[in-house]
Design a protein around this motif. Structure first.
Motif, PDB file in Angstrom:
ATOM      1  N   LYS A 133       0.840  -1.185  -0.046  1.00 10.98           N
ATOM      2  CA  LYS A 133       0.063   0.009   0.034  1.00 10.98           C
ATOM      3  C   LYS A 133       0.896   1.184   0.055  1.00 10.98           C
ATOM      4  N   ILE A 134       0.700   2.243  -1.003  1.00  8.54           N
ATOM      5  CA  ILE A 134       1.195   3.434  -1.048  1.00  8.54           C
ATOM      6  C   ILE A 134       0.625   4.392  -0.021  1.00  8.54           C
ATOM      7  N   ILE A 135       1.452   4.734   0.823  1.00 10.17           N
ATOM      8  CA  ILE A 135       0.704   5.635   2.035  1.00 10.17           C
ATOM      9  C   ILE A 135       1.068   7.229   1.947  1.00 10.17           C
ATOM     10  N   ALA A 136       2.171   7.634   1.133  1.00 10.94           N
ATOM     11  CA  ALA A 136       2.461   8.983   0.902  1.00 10.94           C
ATOM     12  C   ALA A 136       3.275   8.879  -0.426  1.00 10.94           C
ATOM     13  N   GLU A 137       3.645  10.221  -1.163  1.00  8.04           N
ATOM     14  CA  GLU A 137       4.334  10.205  -2.089  1.00  8.04           C
ATOM     15  C   GLU A 137       4.663  11.722  -2.355  1.00  8.04           C
ATOM     16  N   HIS A 138       5.780  11.945  -2.688  1.00  9.62           N
ATOM     17  CA  HIS A 138       6.608  13.273  -3.032  1.00  9.62           C
ATOM     18  C   HIS A 138       7.524  13.434  -4.211  1.00  9.62           C
ATOM     19  N   TRP A 139       7.447  14.399  -4.921  1.00 12.53           N
ATOM     20  CA  TRP A 139       8.469  14.382  -5.903  1.00 12.53           C
ATOM     21  C   TRP A 139       9.731  15.185  -5.338  1.00 12.53           C
ATOM     22  N   HIS A 140      10.774  14.707  -5.808  1.00 13.54           N
ATOM     23  CA  HIS A 140      12.249  15.292  -5.380  1.00 13.54           C
ATOM     24  C   HIS A 140      13.199  15.262  -6.219  1.00 13.54           C
ATOM     25  N   ASN A 141      14.277  16.035  -6.114  1.00 14.99           N
ATOM     26  CA  ASN A 141      15.404  16.095  -7.094  1.00 14.99           C
ATOM     27  C   ASN A 141      16.388  15.299  -7.108  1.00 14.99           C
ATOM     28  N   LYS A 142      16.481  14.121  -5.772  1.00 16.58           N
ATOM     29  CA  LYS A 142      17.410  13.182  -5.847  1.00 16.58           C
ATOM     30  C   LYS A 142      16.985  12.040  -5.711  1.00 16.58           C
ATOM     31  N   LYS A 143      17.770  10.697  -6.298  1.00 15.74           N
ATOM     32  CA  LYS A 143      17.439   9.603  -5.960  1.00 15.74           C
ATOM     33  C   LYS A 143      17.646   9.019  -4.441  1.00 15.74           C
ATOM     34  N   LEU A 144      16.789   8.093  -3.978  1.00 14.57           N
ATOM     35  CA  LEU A 144      17.234   7.541  -2.517  1.00 14.57           C
ATOM     36  C   LEU A 144      18.242   6.515  -2.955  1.00 14.57           C
ATOM     37  N   ASN A 145      19.219   6.647  -2.215  1.00 17.17           N
ATOM     38  CA  ASN A 145      20.605   5.788  -2.160  1.00 17.17           C
ATOM     39  C   ASN A 145      20.581   4.918  -0.910  1.00 17.17           C
ATOM     40  N   ARG A 146      21.340   3.776  -0.875  1.00 17.36           N
ATOM     41  CA  ARG A 146      21.400   3.032  -0.019  1.00 17.36           C
ATOM     42  C   ARG A 146      21.986   3.423   1.289  1.00 17.36           C
ATOM     43  N   GLY A 147      21.539   3.160   2.296  1.00 15.31           N
ATOM     44  CA  GLY A 147      21.944   3.674   3.737  1.00 15.31           C
ATOM     45  C   GLY A 147      21.803   5.289   4.043  1.00 15.31           C
ATOM     46  N   THR A 148      20.761   5.656   3.378  1.00  9.23           N
ATOM     47  CA  THR A 148      20.234   7.112   3.654  1.00  9.23           C
ATOM     48  C   THR A 148      19.630   7.245   5.060  1.00  9.23           C
ATOM     49  N   HIS A 149      18.643   6.326   5.334  1.00 15.09           N
ATOM     50  CA  HIS A 149      18.103   6.281   6.684  1.00 15.09           C
ATOM     51  C   HIS A 149      18.984   5.927   7.752  1.00 15.09           C
ATOM     52  N   ASN A 150      18.902   6.400   9.023  1.00 13.72           N
ATOM     53  CA  ASN A 150      19.816   6.199  10.086  1.00 13.72           C
ATOM     54  C   ASN A 150      19.217   5.417  11.176  1.00 13.72           C
ATOM     55  N   ALA A 151      18.103   4.931  11.192  1.00 16.71           N
ATOM     56  CA  ALA A 151      17.283   4.050  12.159  1.00 16.71           C
ATOM     57  C   ALA A 151      16.003   3.455  11.661  1.00 16.71           C
ATOM     58  N   ASN A 152      15.633   2.437  12.415  1.00 15.86           N
ATOM     59  CA  ASN A 152      14.274   1.605  12.333  1.00 15.86           C
ATOM     60  C   ASN A 152      13.749   1.697  13.665  1.00 15.86           C
ATOM     61  N   GLN A 153      12.634   1.931  13.709  1.00 11.55           N
ATOM     62  CA  GLN A 153      11.751   1.708  14.800  1.00 11.55           C
ATOM     63  C   GLN A 153      10.713   0.430  14.668  1.00 11.55           C
ATOM     64  N   PHE A 154      10.962  -0.405  15.873  1.00 13.61           N
ATOM     65  CA  PHE A 154      10.371  -1.574  15.734  1.00 13.61           C
ATOM     66  C   PHE A 154       9.117  -1.682  16.994  1.00 13.61           C
ATOM     67  N   VAL A 155       8.248  -2.360  16.610  1.00 12.51           N
ATOM     68  CA  VAL A 155       7.178  -2.744  17.314  1.00 12.51           C
ATOM     69  C   VAL A 155       6.870  -4.252  17.341  1.00 12.51           C
ATOM     70  N   ILE A 156       7.333  -4.986  18.295  1.00 12.90           N
ATOM     71  CA  ILE A 156       7.259  -6.516  18.376  1.00 12.90           C
ATOM     72  C   ILE A 156       6.355  -6.990  19.426  1.00 12.90           C
ATOM     73  N   THR A 157       5.610  -7.928  19.167  1.00 12.40           N
ATOM     74  CA  THR A 157       4.859  -8.695  19.857  1.00 12.40           C
ATOM     75  C   THR A 157       5.579  -9.997  20.293  1.00 12.40           C
ATOM     76  N   LEU A 158       5.469 -10.408  21.705  1.00 17.82           N
ATOM     77  CA  LEU A 158       5.928 -11.514  22.002  1.00 17.82           C
ATOM     78  C   LEU A 158       4.870 -12.242  22.679  1.00 17.82           C
ATOM     79  N   ARG A 159       4.612 -13.370  22.142  1.00 15.40           N
ATOM     80  CA  ARG A 159       3.385 -14.409  22.449  1.00 15.40           C
ATOM     81  C   ARG A 159       3.716 -15.610  23.209  1.00 15.40           C
ATOM     82  N   ASP A 160       2.809 -16.345  24.061  1.00 14.71           N
ATOM     83  CA  ASP A 160       3.013 -17.478  24.685  1.00 14.71           C
ATOM     84  C   ASP A 160       4.512 -17.432  25.691  1.00 14.71           C
TER      85      ASP A 160
END
Length: 395
Positions: A133-160
């Protein structure tokens, strides 16, 4: 630092799944949960890419923020290139996201005429359990390169969840106290099992690669070009080899207690950056900076030119490799292919850590964790510090 000459290894005697099972590596504290189930369904493992971009709303690159499950990043990039009728090389993304999870991440599409496809993105060949599902879009003057983001947020459910039986552990309050501790101290920055492939097969392939003779070349230019091509083509195997060596060095430092306190001759990483510096001796200033989380001890990502580390730290790294025939073979193979040494922090800070016990009939058995990690680190390393035996669900 040079590895010892490796003996011929009989690959049939090596249990690759066992040697790469990072969940069994030592922890500074006993995890308070004996066992738990994770990834029972995609929404039990949520990963949100953290990427700060000031979009120009102009240019030829269409950036898409996409939520997906059941599909890996590379395959989704292929689907996007087919939809936009552009070469795959014109699709950009920052990092790889797990297939068995509910993830959000950015992609960019280079559209020279700035014309979006006539039809909506709705791939017809995805399976029933796969969603995009596409949830947002923007035009930009640069390509998205590998390693651009600096963090990931996790929400993890542990069961049983089954609590540990030790008298000092074994209830919700002990889990919450444990989480408070690791939010201050961090956890060992182990590479997760994903790095080693199914059953540790990436290590087997690395050994097969190193067993093949290097081809001779007539000129330095051709030699360097060939080595660069080999590293690119075999990056997965080379990365797995370095990661296994790193994990074992980190394990030794967890066992001797120096993973977060430092050794004489250590190389330190400045928190939140790629900057490193060496110190011949530990002193009160370094100890204070380590305690505050401003800096972290590092270990080698094995290769040539590992000349910054010295003293006790260098001796420990060398000893760990030389005392294990498998590690020595991997180290020698990396050196022969002139892979350059790098450093990686031994300690992984766990930011914005919070938890809640799910409001369900079995609320004591379901725990939802939320935390943020820097890129290049593994959520499974955090989970391994909390759960002794983590069972993978069928997501």
């Amino acid at each position: 630092m040079t590895a010892i000459e490796n003996q011929h290894l009989d690959l049939t005697t090596i249990d690759f799944a066992a040697v790469t099972h990072s969940a069994d590596l030592p922890q500074p504290m006993t995890p308070p949960i004996k066992q738990a189930l994770y990834k029972a369904k995609p929404e039990d493992f949520v990963v949100n890419e953290r990427l700060e971009v000031d979009f120009t709303d102009a240019g030829e690159h269409l950036w898409l923020h996409i939520e997906k499950s059941g599909i890996n990043t590379a395959y989704l990039a292929k689907l996007l290139s087919e939809w936009a009728d552009i070469p795959l090389r014109d699709v950009g993304y920052s990092g790889l996201k797990d297939r068995q999870a509910l993830t959000t991440q950015w992609f960019s599409l280079r559209l020279p005429k700035k014309q979006k496809p006539d039809s909506d993105f709705a791939p017809v060949d995805i399976k029933e359990h796969e969603t995009v599902k596409i949830i947002a879009e923007h035009w930009h003057n640069k390509k998205l390169n590998r390693g651009t983001h600096n963090a990931n947020q996790f929400v993890i459910t542990l069961r049983d969840i089954e609590f540990a039986k030790d008298q000092t552990l074994g209830d919700k309050s002990s889990v919450e106290q444990h989480l408070q501790t690791i939010s201050k101290t961090g956890v060992p920055n182990y590479f997760g099992p994903q790095r080693f492939g199914f059953g540790g097969n990436n290590i087997r392939e690395a050994l097969n690669l190193f067993a093949r003779p290097l081809k001779s070349t007539s000129s330095a230019k051709k030699k360097n070009k060939r080595k660069s091509a080999v590293r690119e083509q075999n990056s997965m195997e080379l990365s797995a080899a370095r990661s296994l060596i790193f994990n074992q060095i980190l394990a030794a430092r967890v066992q001797d207690g120096s993973w977060n306190t430092g050794l004489n001759g250590d190389v330190f990483n400045l928190n939140g950056s790629g900057s490193i510096f060496a110190s011949e001796y530990m002193d009160e200033t370094l100890q204070a900076r380590l305690a505050s989380g401003d800096i972290h001890p590092t270990a080698v990502m094995w290769g040539t030119g590992n000349d910054k580390v010295a003293g006790e730290a260098a001796e420990l790294e060398s000893t760990v490799v030389q005392q294990d025939a498998l590690l020595a073979a991997l180290a020698t193979g990396l050196e022969q292919r002139e892979v350059k040494a790098q450093r990686r922090a031994l300690r992984l800070p766990v930011e914005d850590l919070s938890c809640r016990w799910a409001d369900e009939q079995d609320e004591e058995q379901t725990l939802v964790l939320s935390f943020t990690l820097t890129t290049g680190s593994f959520a499974t390393s955090v989970l391994a510090s909390i759960v002794q035996h983590l069972q993978l669900g069928s997501a």
